[in-house]
Design a protein around this motif. Structure first.
Motif, PDB file in Angstrom:
ATOM      1  N   PHE A 156       0.625  -1.330   0.024  1.00  0.00           N
ATOM      2  CA  PHE A 156       0.230   0.230  -0.058  1.00  0.00           C
ATOM      3  C   PHE A 156       0.801   1.460  -0.003  1.00  0.00           C
ATOM      4  O   PHE A 156       1.893   1.491   0.746  1.00  0.00           O
ATOM      5  CB  PHE A 156      -1.300  -0.062   1.560  1.00  0.00           C
ATOM      6  N   THR A 157       0.644   2.462  -0.439  1.00  0.00           N
ATOM      7  CA  THR A 157       1.260   3.547  -0.902  1.00  0.00           C
ATOM      8  C   THR A 157       0.358   4.494  -0.335  1.00  0.00           C
ATOM      9  O   THR A 157      -1.325   4.618  -0.763  1.00  0.00           O
ATOM     10  CB  THR A 157       1.829   3.876  -1.786  1.00  0.00           C
ATOM     11  N   SER A 158       0.086   5.091   0.671  1.00  0.00           N
ATOM     12  CA  SER A 158      -0.633   6.161   1.316  1.00  0.00           C
ATOM     13  C   SER A 158      -0.698   7.881   0.421  1.00  0.00           C
ATOM     14  O   SER A 158       0.160   7.875  -0.329  1.00  0.00           O
ATOM     15  CB  SER A 158       0.176   7.481   2.059  1.00  0.00           C
ATOM     16  N   LEU A 159      -1.705   8.089  -0.007  1.00  0.00           N
ATOM     17  CA  LEU A 159      -2.562   8.918  -1.073  1.00  0.00           C
ATOM     18  C   LEU A 159      -2.469  10.002  -1.512  1.00  0.00           C
ATOM     19  O   LEU A 159      -2.687  10.985  -2.182  1.00  0.00           O
ATOM     20  CB  LEU A 159      -3.677   8.634  -0.669  1.00  0.00           C
ATOM     21  N   ASP A 160      -1.583  10.643  -0.422  1.00  0.00           N
ATOM     22  CA  ASP A 160      -0.727  12.612  -0.825  1.00  0.00           C
ATOM     23  C   ASP A 160      -0.166  12.439  -1.495  1.00  0.00           C
ATOM     24  O   ASP A 160       1.439  11.343  -1.141  1.00  0.00           O
ATOM     25  CB  ASP A 160      -1.630  12.892   0.958  1.00  0.00           C
ATOM     26  N   ASP A 161       0.639  13.757  -2.195  1.00  0.00           N
ATOM     27  CA  ASP A 161       1.410  13.659  -2.303  1.00  0.00           C
ATOM     28  C   ASP A 161       1.880  15.165  -1.436  1.00  0.00           C
ATOM     29  O   ASP A 161       1.208  15.878  -1.120  1.00  0.00           O
ATOM     30  CB  ASP A 161       1.941  14.127  -3.628  1.00  0.00           C
ATOM     31  N   TYR A 162       2.939  16.137  -2.162  1.00  0.00           N
ATOM     32  CA  TYR A 162       3.290  17.140  -0.929  1.00  0.00           C
ATOM     33  C   TYR A 162       2.639  18.292  -1.274  1.00  0.00           C
ATOM     34  O   TYR A 162       2.479  18.558  -0.172  1.00  0.00           O
ATOM     35  CB  TYR A 162       4.692  17.525  -1.234  1.00  0.00           C
ATOM     36  N   ALA A 222       9.923  19.183  -2.598  1.00  0.00           N
ATOM     37  CA  ALA A 222      10.171  20.020  -1.546  1.00  0.00           C
ATOM     38  C   ALA A 222       8.866  21.283  -2.093  1.00  0.00           C
ATOM     39  O   ALA A 222       8.576  21.416  -1.334  1.00  0.00           O
ATOM     40  CB  ALA A 222      10.864  20.079  -0.669  1.00  0.00           C
ATOM     41  N   ASP A 223       9.669  21.011  -3.241  1.00  0.00           N
ATOM     42  CA  ASP A 223       9.370  22.966  -3.626  1.00  0.00           C
ATOM     43  C   ASP A 223       7.882  22.227  -4.903  1.00  0.00           C
ATOM     44  O   ASP A 223       6.856  23.531  -4.721  1.00  0.00           O
ATOM     45  CB  ASP A 223       9.960  22.681  -5.663  1.00  0.00           C
ATOM     46  N   ALA A 250      -0.196  29.366  -4.461  1.00  0.00           N
ATOM     47  CA  ALA A 250       1.384  28.917  -5.181  1.00  0.00           C
ATOM     48  C   ALA A 250       2.768  27.562  -4.324  1.00  0.00           C
ATOM     49  O   ALA A 250       2.238  27.907  -3.148  1.00  0.00           O
ATOM     50  CB  ALA A 250       2.102  30.242  -5.601  1.00  0.00           C
ATOM     51  N   PRO A 251       3.049  27.088  -4.925  1.00  0.00           N
ATOM     52  CA  PRO A 251       3.774  26.021  -3.879  1.00  0.00           C
ATOM     53  C   PRO A 251       4.906  26.858  -3.813  1.00  0.00           C
ATOM     54  O   PRO A 251       5.750  27.120  -4.829  1.00  0.00           O
ATOM     55  CB  PRO A 251       4.070  24.637  -5.175  1.00  0.00           C
ATOM     56  N   ARG A 252       5.450  26.911  -3.116  1.00  0.00           N
ATOM     57  CA  ARG A 252       6.618  27.753  -2.689  1.00  0.00           C
ATOM     58  C   ARG A 252       7.486  26.891  -1.953  1.00  0.00           C
ATOM     59  O   ARG A 252       8.689  27.618  -1.155  1.00  0.00           O
ATOM     60  CB  ARG A 252       6.407  29.775  -2.794  1.00  0.00           C
ATOM     61  N   GLY A 253       6.918  26.231  -0.996  1.00  0.00           N
ATOM     62  CA  GLY A 253       8.062  24.637  -0.598  1.00  0.00           C
ATOM     63  C   GLY A 253       9.243  25.491  -0.545  1.00  0.00           C
ATOM     64  O   GLY A 253       9.645  24.889  -1.308  1.00  0.00           O
ATOM     65  N   ARG A 254       9.695  25.071   0.553  1.00  0.00           N
ATOM     66  CA  ARG A 254      11.718  24.487   0.276  1.00  0.00           C
ATOM     67  C   ARG A 254      12.009  23.466   1.064  1.00  0.00           C
ATOM     68  O   ARG A 254      11.399  23.337   2.441  1.00  0.00           O
ATOM     69  CB  ARG A 254      12.281  26.206   0.892  1.00  0.00           C
ATOM     70  N   HIS A 255      13.139  22.846   0.515  1.00  0.00           N
ATOM     71  CA  HIS A 255      13.720  21.860   1.293  1.00  0.00           C
ATOM     72  C   HIS A 255      14.112  22.332   3.106  1.00  0.00           C
ATOM     73  O   HIS A 255      15.359  22.625   2.573  1.00  0.00           O
ATOM     74  CB  HIS A 255      14.579  20.844   0.542  1.00  0.00           C
ATOM     75  N   LEU A 256      13.999  22.162   4.096  1.00  0.00           N
ATOM     76  CA  LEU A 256      15.362  22.963   4.968  1.00  0.00           C
ATOM     77  C   LEU A 256      16.537  22.311   5.075  1.00  0.00           C
ATOM     78  O   LEU A 256      16.181  21.043   5.116  1.00  0.00           O
ATOM     79  CB  LEU A 256      14.253  22.440   6.200  1.00  0.00           C
ATOM     80  N   ARG A 257      17.452  22.526   5.375  1.00  0.00           N
ATOM     81  CA  ARG A 257      18.485  21.869   5.528  1.00  0.00           C
ATOM     82  C   ARG A 257      18.184  21.933   7.067  1.00  0.00           C
ATOM     83  O   ARG A 257      19.208  23.043   7.670  1.00  0.00           O
ATOM     84  CB  ARG A 257      19.685  22.391   4.695  1.00  0.00           C
ATOM     85  N   SER A 258      18.774  20.490   7.529  1.00  0.00           N
ATOM     86  CA  SER A 258      18.647  20.734   9.595  1.00  0.00           C
ATOM     87  C   SER A 258      19.964  20.931   9.674  1.00  0.00           C
ATOM     88  O   SER A 258      21.295  20.998   8.733  1.00  0.00           O
ATOM     89  CB  SER A 258      18.083  19.827   9.819  1.00  0.00           C
TER      90      SER A 258
END
Length: 470
Positions: free
Chosen positions: A79-85, A123-124, A453-461
């Motif tokens: 099974f794969t969950s149904l959502d994307d980013y 992420a974007d 508008a998708p403006r998500g950023r991958h965060l570097r911890s």
């Protein structure tokens, strides 16, 4: 009058709540970050000509929530969950969460660093920012270099499992080696603790007795299995002086083991998740027991009450969602055998409102402690603080205007998660976000999406090291 720095946005008239302070203040924002907190009304036109103003009167102004435990598009078994980013982060911001921490979990034969890179590239697509936990299943000669590369690239937490043999379970030597390596790299193991041999034995006996369906789920993964595994992993962490973070602890015994280890100087941290603090195993007697199948399972009402008390005692560092967006059809398809079922509940959107209502409004948890467990500590323990989890100069202007008295009935049809149900269907809650800002941009207001508008950023911890909470 002295010349003042230009301001893009002012959030006026609210009560700002951080983990360690709350009070009346205006929040000044420039270039997507908090410029300053100011005395209410101290900045007025013409000083701020051209700035957008948001009236927060009667509202709490909270840091955007940081959900430390989300599974987006996650494949487990068949099974794969149904959502994307896009879908997961849309739901997140409607619930007041502005940063999610996802998992890059390899399938058998996949390379942990490659899986993390592929997940990071998504992420974007998001409406808000995201970070990652990597995952190691097997130790081989390539893993040390992969861990060095991951931490250098800002992925400093690594998920491991003591259950799900043949899929994601790691053996004791692998866990020790990863803990030791991450200790020296400024990282930390994030671990799912259930003793697989105990669970396997209980499930085999349940199957033989015809008691392995969803209705029997609570008995197939006993509390003892969690406590036994937590004790063993704490011993490993203590032996190599490595930090360790326990996900979704569901029993007071497990939390107490971690608290006692912390008293001995072990850098050990407890995460609880919303459904273990609010729901109990009576759900498995209802008409849709499969909807509530999660690991660990929902516990007895007595256990839930004792777990909530550990939150009030300050023994729970973070509260996440463990969001897994399966739908009823996926769960019903194997409701006769929990060993084959997709485990997990949808919850990224409901985490903050449900916990505020159940713990702050009904049980008197201080709102500062709410912010600590759902915003500040998740940011700290994932190397994101003070960029996230706090309203302070230099932090991202992820802000949530929260109406502490608004009442809502939770219904799946009103939510934004990519599923047909919520485990909280029909629950009456008090308190909800009314306006949510991401990097100073109003994204949600009064139930409407203002900026798709998708403006998500991958965060570097950042490396954890001394930045870990005590």
């Amino acid at each position: 009058m002295a010349v003042r720095e230009p301001i893009d946005l002012i959030v006026r008239g609210g009560t700002v709540v951080n983990a360690d302070w709350q009070g009346e203040a205006d929040v000044l924002v420039r270039d997507g970050r908090v410029l300053a907190l100011a005395e209410p009304g101290s900045y007025r036109s013409p000083d701020v000509r051209g700035a957008t103003e948001i009236d927060a009167g009667g509202h709490l102004v909270l840091p955007g929530g940081v959900d430390p435990h989300c599974h987006v598009g996650f494949t487990s078994g068949d099974f794969t969950s149904l959502d994307d980013y896009r879908q997961a982060t849309t739901a997140a911001v409607f619930g007041g969460t502005t940063t999610i921490v996802d998992f890059a979990i390899p399938r058998p034969g996949e390379n942990p660093a490659d899986v993390a890179a592929a997940q990071r590239a998504k992420a974007d697509q998001g409406l808000c920012d995201s970070a990652l936990h990597a995952c190691v299943v097997d130790w081989d000669a390539t893993v040390p270099e992969q861990l060095r590369a991951l931490t250098a690239d800002g992925v400093v937490t690594v998920k491991m499992f003591t259950t799900y043999r043949g899929e994601t379970m790691a053996d004791e030597k692998t866990i020790l080696n990863v803990m030791t390596s991450l200790r020296d790299l400024g990282g930390m193991v994030v671990i799912h603790c259930e003793a697989d041999h105990i669970i396997t034995d209980v499930q085999e006996r349940g199957a033989a007795a015809g008691a392995i369906g969803a209705r029997h789920h609570a008995g197939t993964r006993p509390e003892l299995a969690e406590a036994a595994s937590v004790a063993e992993i704490l011993a490993v962490a203590e032996s190599v002086a490595a930090p360790v973070y326990f996900v979704h602890q569901s029993t007071p015994e497990a939390v107490d083991l971690v608290a006692r280890a912390r008293g001995r100087g072990v850098r050990a941290y407890t995460e609880a998740v919303a459904h273990h603090l609010v729901l109990d195993d009576s759900a498995y007697a209802g008409p849709h027991p499969e909807r509530f199948v999660c690991c660990p399972p929902l516990r007895s009402a007595t256990t839930v009450g004792a777990l909530r008390s550990r939150v009030s005692m300050g023994q729970v560092a973070t509260i996440g969602s463990d969001h897994c967006c399966y739908d009823t059809a996926q769960k019903e398809s194997v409701r006769h055998d929990v060993r084959a079922m997709p485990n997990g509940l949808p919850g990224v959107e409901t985490r903050m409102p449900v916990i505020f209502s159940e713990l702050v409004v009904k049980r008197g948890l201080p709102v500062g402690r709410f912010v600590e467990a759902l915003c500040a500590n998740p940011a700290r323990l994932n190397g994101l603080y003070p960029r996230k989890g706090v309203i302070a100069p230099g932090a991202d202007a992820d802000l949530v205007l929260w109406d502490p008295t608004a009442t809502t009935e939770l219904r799946a049809t009103d939510l934004h998660m990519a599923t047909d149900y919520t485990p909280y269907e029909g629950m009456q809650i008090t308190g909800r976000p009314t306006t949510v800002l991401v990097a100073g941009r109003p994204v949600v207001s009064e139930g409407r999406l203002l900026d798709p508008a998708p403006r998500g950023r991958h965060l570097r911890s950042r490396p954890l090291g001394s930045g870990l909470i005590c």
